[in-house]
Each structure stands twice: as C-alpha cells, then as structure tokens.
Design a protein around this motif. Sequence first.
Motif, PDB file in Angstrom:
ATOM      1  N   ALA A  41     -34.459  75.638  43.163  1.00 38.13           N
ATOM      2  CA  ALA A  41     -34.075  77.028  43.413  1.00 38.13           C
ATOM      3  C   ALA A  41     -32.515  77.215  43.661  1.00 38.13           C
ATOM      4  CB  ALA A  41     -34.905  77.312  44.694  1.00 38.13           C
ATOM      5  N   LEU A  42     -31.882  76.124  44.350  1.00 38.23           N
ATOM      6  CA  LEU A  42     -30.462  76.099  44.735  1.00 38.23           C
ATOM      7  C   LEU A  42     -29.647  76.575  43.232  1.00 38.23           C
ATOM      8  CD1 LEU A  42     -28.003  75.939  46.454  1.00 38.23           C
ATOM      9  CD2 LEU A  42     -28.236  73.446  46.141  1.00 38.23           C
ATOM     10  N   ARG A  43     -29.969  75.518  42.444  1.00 34.51           N
ATOM     11  CA  ARG A  43     -29.230  75.660  41.098  1.00 34.51           C
ATOM     12  C   ARG A  43     -29.482  76.965  40.519  1.00 34.51           C
ATOM     13  NH1 ARG A  43     -31.097  71.651  37.939  1.00 34.51           N
ATOM     14  NH2 ARG A  43     -32.594  70.625  39.314  1.00 34.51           N
ATOM     15  N   SER A  44     -30.462  77.682  40.653  1.00 30.47           N
ATOM     16  CA  SER A  44     -30.722  78.862  40.049  1.00 30.47           C
ATOM     17  C   SER A  44     -29.875  80.086  40.578  1.00 30.47           C
ATOM     18  CB  SER A  44     -32.230  79.252  40.133  1.00 30.47           C
ATOM     19  OG  SER A  44     -33.037  78.318  39.274  1.00 30.47           O
ATOM     20  N   VAL A  45     -29.213  80.136  41.877  1.00 28.95           N
ATOM     21  CA  VAL A  45     -28.443  81.019  42.420  1.00 28.95           C
ATOM     22  C   VAL A  45     -27.138  80.553  42.563  1.00 28.95           C
ATOM     23  CG1 VAL A  45     -30.645  82.045  43.246  1.00 28.95           C
ATOM     24  CG2 VAL A  45     -29.174  80.391  44.660  1.00 28.95           C
ATOM     25  N   PHE A  46     -26.772  79.288  42.499  1.00 30.33           N
ATOM     26  CA  PHE A  46     -25.583  79.021  42.798  1.00 30.33           C
ATOM     27  C   PHE A  46     -24.869  77.689  41.892  1.00 30.33           C
ATOM     28  CE2 PHE A  46     -22.694  75.805  45.001  1.00 30.33           C
ATOM     29  CZ  PHE A  46     -21.731  76.599  45.540  1.00 30.33           C
ATOM     30  N   PRO A  47     -23.756  77.904  41.651  1.00 34.13           N
ATOM     31  CA  PRO A  47     -22.808  78.835  41.973  1.00 34.13           C
ATOM     32  C   PRO A  47     -22.489  79.949  40.763  1.00 34.13           C
ATOM     33  CG  PRO A  47     -21.678  76.961  40.568  1.00 34.13           C
ATOM     34  CD  PRO A  47     -23.266  76.462  40.634  1.00 34.13           C
ATOM     35  N   PHE A  48     -21.580  80.741  40.804  1.00 32.77           N
ATOM     36  CA  PHE A  48     -21.446  81.790  39.903  1.00 32.77           C
ATOM     37  C   PHE A  48     -22.679  82.381  39.372  1.00 32.77           C
ATOM     38  CE2 PHE A  48     -18.106  78.499  38.912  1.00 32.77           C
ATOM     39  CZ  PHE A  48     -17.134  79.018  39.857  1.00 32.77           C
ATOM     40  N   GLY A  49     -23.752  82.847  40.360  1.00 29.96           N
ATOM     41  CA  GLY A  49     -24.935  83.449  39.868  1.00 29.96           C
ATOM     42  C   GLY A  49     -26.156  82.431  39.515  1.00 29.96           C
ATOM     43  N   GLY A  50     -25.747  81.156  39.481  1.00 22.59           N
ATOM     44  CA  GLY A  50     -26.633  80.151  39.268  1.00 22.59           C
ATOM     45  C   GLY A  50     -26.538  79.626  37.737  1.00 22.59           C
ATOM     46  N   PHE A  51     -27.047  78.661  37.406  1.00 24.71           N
ATOM     47  CA  PHE A  51     -27.260  77.955  36.202  1.00 24.71           C
ATOM     48  C   PHE A  51     -28.508  77.261  36.131  1.00 24.71           C
ATOM     49  CE2 PHE A  51     -26.473  74.709  32.775  1.00 24.71           C
ATOM     50  CZ  PHE A  51     -25.958  75.540  31.582  1.00 24.71           C
ATOM     51  N   PRO A  52     -29.583  78.103  35.720  1.00 23.91           N
ATOM     52  CA  PRO A  52     -30.858  77.510  35.745  1.00 23.91           C
ATOM     53  C   PRO A  52     -31.348  76.441  34.539  1.00 23.91           C
ATOM     54  CG  PRO A  52     -31.190  79.883  35.815  1.00 23.91           C
ATOM     55  CD  PRO A  52     -29.780  79.514  35.699  1.00 23.91           C
ATOM     56  N   TRP A  53     -30.149  76.366  33.603  1.00 21.31           N
ATOM     57  CA  TRP A  53     -30.572  75.710  32.301  1.00 21.31           C
ATOM     58  C   TRP A  53     -31.071  74.198  32.809  1.00 21.31           C
ATOM     59  CZ3 TRP A  53     -29.363  78.769  28.042  1.00 21.31           C
ATOM     60  CH2 TRP A  53     -29.834  78.279  26.753  1.00 21.31           C
ATOM     61  N   GLY A  54     -31.947  73.440  32.291  1.00 21.68           N
ATOM     62  CA  GLY A  54     -32.209  72.146  32.636  1.00 21.68           C
ATOM     63  C   GLY A  54     -33.017  71.981  33.751  1.00 21.68           C
ATOM     64  N   ARG A  55     -33.733  73.082  34.044  1.00 22.12           N
ATOM     65  CA  ARG A  55     -34.940  72.970  34.856  1.00 22.12           C
ATOM     66  C   ARG A  55     -35.971  72.397  34.118  1.00 22.12           C
ATOM     67  NH1 ARG A  55     -36.113  79.090  37.306  1.00 22.12           N
ATOM     68  NH2 ARG A  55     -37.726  77.790  38.173  1.00 22.12           N
ATOM     69  N   ILE A  56     -36.870  71.480  34.921  1.00 23.24           N
ATOM     70  CA  ILE A  56     -37.876  70.671  34.243  1.00 23.24           C
ATOM     71  C   ILE A  56     -38.895  71.387  33.769  1.00 23.24           C
ATOM     72  CG2 ILE A  56     -39.487  68.963  34.899  1.00 23.24           C
ATOM     73  CD1 ILE A  56     -36.709  67.993  35.146  1.00 23.24           C
ATOM     74  N   ALA A  57     -39.462  72.482  34.234  1.00 25.39           N
ATOM     75  CA  ALA A  57     -40.167  73.539  33.310  1.00 25.39           C
ATOM     76  C   ALA A  57     -39.788  73.826  31.925  1.00 25.39           C
ATOM     77  CB  ALA A  57     -40.524  74.550  34.172  1.00 25.39           C
ATOM     78  N   PHE A  58     -38.578  73.883  31.610  1.00 24.97           N
ATOM     79  CA  PHE A  58     -38.089  74.439  30.324  1.00 24.97           C
ATOM     80  C   PHE A  58     -37.972  73.133  29.289  1.00 24.97           C
ATOM     81  CE2 PHE A  58     -35.274  77.489  32.621  1.00 24.97           C
ATOM     82  CZ  PHE A  58     -36.228  78.256  32.848  1.00 24.97           C
TER      83      PHE A  58
END
Length: 534
Positions: free
Chosen positions: A139-156
């Motif tokens: 959840a932190l990586r999805s919003v921080f930094p620069f608006g977040g970088f969710p790439w690499g979330r395990i679900a994907f």
Amino acid sequence: MVAPAVASGPVADTPPARRRFVSGLLLRVVLAAAGGALVYLSFPPRTAWWLAPVGFAVLGVLLHGRRLRAGFGLGLVWGLGFTVPLLRWTGEFVGLVAWLPLALLVAVLIAVGTAVVALVSRLPGAPLWMALVWVADEALRSVFPFGGFPWGRIAFGQPEGWYLPLASVGGAPLVGFAVALTGFGLAHLGRSRRVAVPAVLVPVVAGLAVTPLVGTAPTAGTVVVAAVQGNVPRAGLDFNAQRRAVLDNHVARTLQLAEDVRQGRVPRPDLVIWPENASDIDPFRNADAAAQIQRAVEAVDAPVAVGAVLVDEGDNLPRNSVVLFEPGEGATDTYTKRQLQPFGETMPYRSFFRLFSEDVERAGNFQPGTDPEGFAMSRAKVAIDTCYEVAFDGVVRDSVRAGSNLIAIPTNNATFGRTEMTYQQLAMSRVRAVEHGRAVVVSATSGVSAIVLPDGSVARRTGMFTADALVAEVPLRGEATLATRLGAWPEWVMTALGLSAAAFSLAGTRRRSRPTPGAGVGEEETDGGPAGAA
C-alpha cells in the motif's frame, strides 16, 4: 608475577566464531537474493505463479526472530533479487541510469516492510501478521514516492492459478495477502504446524472456494470488439518521431479490418479500440489527421476510440487523451489520462535529475485529467484506463464505478522494445478483469494487444512489432463484484491490522529491553549476539 591476559570480548569475537558468523551471513545473503529471484520468475511471461509462495517462504525463514536492522538488510537483498530483473525494461533504451536507481528505490521500500515483518515474526500466529504487514508495505509503494509505483505488486504475477479468483472479493491486495500468507506459513512449518498448516491451506482453499464468484455470464448482452495494433516504424525513445507514419499505420490496419469484414473473414465489430499514441498529431488542430481517422471510422462503420496527444488551447500544454470518433459525426467525446507516469510524461525535480542524465529532457510536461467517465460505444459503456493507469487500483475502480460494463486499456509499449514489460502489463489487465468482472480490451501500438475475458483468460492476442487486428465477441457485465463494491476497504483493514501488530510487537520489545530493577551492571538482553544482528 603478571597475570596472563584474559579476552574480555564475547566468544563470537574469536577467529573461528567470526568465520562462522561471516559464512552464515553470506549464506543468508545468497538465500535472500535467491528468494527474491524466485518471485521474479513467478511473473509473466512465465507461468510459474506457484514460485511466488516459495520465494516468500525463503524470506520468512530468513526473517524469523531477526532484529529490525537485519530484517531491513536481508529484505533489501531479497528485494533487489526481485526488482533488478523485474524492472530491466525501464533501462532498455536509457541504460542503467533509469533501471538500477528505480530497482534500488523499490527494494528499499520493500526492505522497510521486511524490517517490520521481522518485528512481528515473534508474535503468536506470526504468518498472519507477517502477511498483513506485507499488504501495508505494498500500500505504501502504491502511493509513494511521486504518486506511487505499484509495478511489481505480488497480485500482478498471479494472472492464473489458485489465488486469482480472490481478486473478485478483495482486489489485488487480497491476492497479494494470500500469496504472502502461504509463503510465510510454509516458512513456519518447522516451528508450529498448528499455526503453519492453516496459513498454508486457508488461502488456497479460499481461492478455490470463491472461483464460482468469478462471473462470465453476459448479464448486459454481448458486443463484438476489435483491437487495432498498427505497429510503429521503429522501437525506442524516438519511436514516434515519424508521428504521421504511426497514424497512417493505424488507419491502414483499420481499413484492412474493414475489408476483412466485407469479405466475411471476421465479424463486423461494434466498437474499435486504437492504442495510446496512435495519433500524436492533434486531430483538433490538424484537419488532415482528423480526415484520415474519420476515413477509417467510416470504412469500418463503428465508433473508434483513438489514443491521441491533444494540446489545450488555454495553457498550450499537452494532454494524453483518447478521442471518440463516430461514423457520420466525427469526434464526439474525449478522455484524458489521470495517472501520469513520472519520469516519462512528467518530470519531478527536473533541474536536480538533469545533473545525472540529459535524458530527463525527453520527459514531457503533460497535464492530468480528472474525469473517470469513459465512452458510450454501441451497446457498451467503456471504461478507459490508459497504459500506466492499469497498475493503480483506485484509478481502474473509479472508471468501472462510473457505470462501465467493459474495460479498454489503450497502451504504448514501443518505448520498451521486446522486453517483458508488455507481458507484465497484460497480467495486470487480466487481474483487473477478474477483480471487476469485466472483459478487457488491450490495444497496444506495437504489442502485445489482447482481448481478455472476465475470468482473466486471454481470448485473442497479437505478437510484438506486427500490424494486426483482434476481433472477438465478449460479454457485457453490469454487475459489480464484491471487490468493486468494497473498494479500498480490504486493503485499509489489512494495513491497519498489520500496523497494529507492529506497534504491539514494538511495545513488547521495548518492555523487554528495559533493565530489571536490581539487575547486575552490564546485564542486558541480547538477541543472539552478532549472529542475531544479521
């Protein structure tokens, strides 16, 4: 007579003990890197989704009972083993300056989470709390930094397999939680089977149990969709230097599609999706570009969503938009990308990053949109989520909640050549299909384009760097999945529970570290000496 000197340091400071400590540390570092690499290997284009829990099992064994700093260090190595190969596509044409700093940044954020995972690993029911902390870190990586970088979330990395159906209940966060819980449960088997066995089995059984909830029935009818992939003159950062050639490619492939319809080779599409950047010539400012697009629209006799770069007359700044063209009417509606890609479409701290690379000047100054409303195209209400937006839960969810019964992902992956990026992005689209119970049309300039059914299966797909057009009949679904209705609540609840467990564990650690009244000088709690710190 002088007494012989007596060593005052701990036993671990002796040379044999130090060698054992160093060799043990090196072994843990190697295992951590291998564990992260296993999770990377679980991601598309490979189909070894089951490797992800194994990678978490390795992480769980390494982190159990460790201190915060050891959890951070080992997690950093594990994270690098995962992110360095996963994000190699970011440096395809700009080199290490983009790739390795980004991989390191994401790995550092993972390490922040694994430090807390180590902290809660001593609690009763440790696998549960460890998995919840992992959700909080994502959840932190999805919003921080620069608006977040969710790439690499395990679900994907789970576009198929046992865990995917859970996306229809709790979205991508629940899938990631299930994978992590299984892995941490496996790591706990040697300590407490009473805790470990449920942790391993419950996520798998839950995934299988909710499979019937993954609806595919056409509750709002069906529609024939087409995804046009016109291809580009060349890959690379300057792929679109020949902007007119890119536009002409998509016009030509749509005209060919219209001819295929007339010859009866494919059914007539009810709607057509062109990719992002199919027309980097603003059709509102260039009458010839608009005429060529309309020519293709009239030939195929269906509404066409065209990815275009528009320049606003007020501020003269570009917008990454999709324009709806309809037969006999021309341009009738627009959608502007809301979640812009930093270091691509925007450039944060441009003057600072220019010190490291002149490539920052390639980054644009695009302005974001705000309206999640998609297009009404034939019988379908189409949600538009352009390229990078598919990685963000809230962006896709808002577009679906705007009343859509079909999702379109116009994208442009030519900048990343023949890397794994396009396959990773397609996996996200497959997860979104299950999460929201909608068919998804992925239209890419150079591939891979695909038509995804609501159960996440791929009905049609193209190759890379070829001109092609996909046509398929897909179900329209107006029903909202539980994940769509619950929204961000599952992630918020899991994050709150994980952080509460961390706070509880930290408070307990501080209580144990306080000196006992009357204790002898120098008596203090240790955590296994130097070995415990690593």
